[in-house]
Design a protein around this motif. Structure first.
Motif, PDB file in Angstrom:
ATOM      1  N   ASN A 377       0.871  -1.199  -0.087  1.00  0.00           N
ATOM      2  CA  ASN A 377       0.111  -0.254  -0.001  1.00  0.00           C
ATOM      3  C   ASN A 377       0.839   1.271  -0.057  1.00  0.00           C
ATOM      4  O   ASN A 377       1.665   1.293   0.889  1.00  0.00           O
ATOM      5  CB  ASN A 377      -0.941  -0.006   1.332  1.00  0.00           C
ATOM      6  CG  ASN A 377      -1.964  -0.754   1.198  1.00  0.00           C
ATOM      7  OD1 ASN A 377      -2.502  -1.211   0.456  1.00  0.00           O
ATOM      8  ND2 ASN A 377      -2.004  -1.998   2.329  1.00  0.00           N
ATOM      9  N   THR A 379       0.920   5.386  -0.147  1.00  0.00           N
ATOM     10  CA  THR A 379       0.232   6.808  -0.362  1.00  0.00           C
ATOM     11  C   THR A 379       1.396   7.928  -0.484  1.00  0.00           C
ATOM     12  O   THR A 379       2.678   7.578   0.116  1.00  0.00           O
ATOM     13  CB  THR A 379      -0.439   6.751   1.023  1.00  0.00           C
ATOM     14  OG1 THR A 379       0.384   6.654   2.023  1.00  0.00           O
ATOM     15  CG2 THR A 379      -1.918   5.927   0.921  1.00  0.00           C
ATOM     16  N   ASN A 381       3.468  10.823   0.678  1.00  0.00           N
ATOM     17  CA  ASN A 381       4.095  11.205   1.757  1.00  0.00           C
ATOM     18  C   ASN A 381       3.986  12.887   2.344  1.00  0.00           C
ATOM     19  O   ASN A 381       4.596  13.485   1.165  1.00  0.00           O
ATOM     20  CB  ASN A 381       5.775  10.860   2.080  1.00  0.00           C
ATOM     21  CG  ASN A 381       6.507  11.005   2.946  1.00  0.00           C
ATOM     22  OD1 ASN A 381       5.905  11.301   4.100  1.00  0.00           O
ATOM     23  ND2 ASN A 381       7.836  11.034   3.013  1.00  0.00           N
TER      24      ASN A 381
END
Ligand code: SF4
Length: 384
Positions: A377, A379, A381
């Motif tokens: 996973n 995402t 930063n």
């Protein structure tokens, strides 16, 4: 009765398998024993390096498919020689590389320089070097769409270039051919044979001196490396590339397999590598998203279309059939008829439904033998 007993005593327990004999016979073939870099060994730079440096293969692997390909290959080429008088399985070499050309069709001018008994029944319009490749049905679509791979082209260009610059090697069985000297090559032909159904597909290209030079340069780079490890891995490793999965040097190249870790994980050494790999992962995802949506739309549009050939592609449908489920009633009836006791297992689904109905959580325990799939996973930063 005595005779039967004796026969049973000496009979083997199972029919003898011929497969153990095949790798042994294959290993004695001249191609398997050659020490010079073979043109057919030029599929991967690192692998060519291991061979050139005389490293012992670290992995055995499944050879049956390759051996079947070799046998099929030999049968097809023998037929071409007997029926068409093609020159088959001839050696070409120089001081750095060696190969066996599957078939050469000489043009009439070159053929006329050979003794009559060696002349082809049907000369080619232009001298053509042919390579026969056997493929499975699984690979067939790629063959029809894309033709020969980079590695296959490199291999044939090396053969053709050796023939054009050196001629046939002067070895026993082909001295007359060697006397022709360098043979200018005008065409390259791939003949792909589907080893499951015999279908064939021919790809012809004009010989390009520039491509031949690139193939020779590739070999020079491999020869110039002082260790195989200096050479790039042409493929992406076990689990991603089928060529690596079956490579006799995969452990030397990627190290021993570690449970739960892909071999490619060793390519990450620090956080900078990690950041780069994550950025690549995200970038590839972004590039794929619109393509996946386009493909989804095209798939939806095709719903209900009749199978058939449309333009460059053939549409087929599979699936949509009823699935098989255990017929518990029939099993119970069979058990009863046979006088066997029908096992009574707790009905887990009904118990779970009842517990849920009355609001009691369903008890669970951790099963350490069955692990969930590891998913990544990623995402954005959020920097402070
Ligand atoms: S494992 Fe793959 S990358 Fe390594 S030498 Fe073999 S083919 Fe090349």
């Amino acid at each position: 009765m005595e005779i039967i007993v004796t026969t049973l005593a000496i009979a083997p327990e199972r029919p003898v398998s011929l497969w153990p004999a095949a790798p042994a016979a294959d290993a004695r073939r001249p191609r398997s024993q050659q020490t010079k870099l073979g043109a057919s060994d030029t599929v991967c730079a690192r692998r060519a390096g291991y061979l050139l440096h005389g490293r012992t293969p670290t992995d055995g692997g499944e050879k049956r498919k390759a051996i079947l390909g070799t046998w099929l290959h030999a049968g097809i080429l023998d037929a071409a020689r007997e029926e068409y008088g093609w020159i088959i399985e001839r050696r070409v070499e120089d001081e750095s590389v060696r190969g066996h050309i599957d078939a050469v069709q000489l043009d009439s001018t070159t053929a006329s320089r050979l003794p009559k008994r060696l002349r082809p029944a049907l000369p080619a319009q232009e001298t053509t070097v042919e390579d026969v490749k056997t493929k499975s049905t699984y690979q067939w679509d790629n063959v029809l769409r894309y033709g020969a791979s980079e590695a296959e082209l490199r291999q044939v260009y090396l053969y053709a270039d050796l023939l054009a610059s050196e001629g046939f090697a002067s070895v026993k069985g082909q001295r007359q051919l060697a006397r022709l000297g360098p043979v200018p090559v005008a065409r390259i032909r791939f003949r792909f044979i589907n080893r499951d159904n015999g279908e064939d597909h021919v790809q012809e290209i004009a010989y390009e001196a520039e491509r031949a030079r690139r193939a020779r340069w590739w070999v020079q780079q491999v020869r110039a490396a002082s260790t195989p490890e200096e050479l790039p891995r042409t493929f992406q490793g076990p689990g991603i590339s089928a060529i690596c999965d079956h490579c006799p040097f995969r452990t030397a190249c990627w190290g021993p397999l570690v449970a739960g870790r892909s071999p490619q994980s060793q390519l990450i050494h620090d956080d900078a590598d990690r950041a780069k790999a994550l950025a690549e992962y995200v970038e590839a995802g972004e590039q794929m998203k619109p393509l996946k949506e386009r493909q989804k739309l095209a798939r939806a549009k095709l719903d209900g279309s009749e199978p058939g050939a449309y333009g460059d592609n053939v549409l087929k449908w599979s699936g949509g059939n009823p699935t098989k489920a255990d017929d518990v009633e029939a099993m119970v009836a069979l058990y009863r008829r046979a006088g066997l006791e029908v096992p009574m297992a707790p009905d887990t689904a009904a118990m779970k439904a009842m517990l849920k109905d009355v609001g009691i959580p369903v008890p669970t325990r951790l099963d350490h033998d069955r692990l969930t799939t590891v998913s990544i996973n990623v995402t954005a930063n959020k920097k402070p």
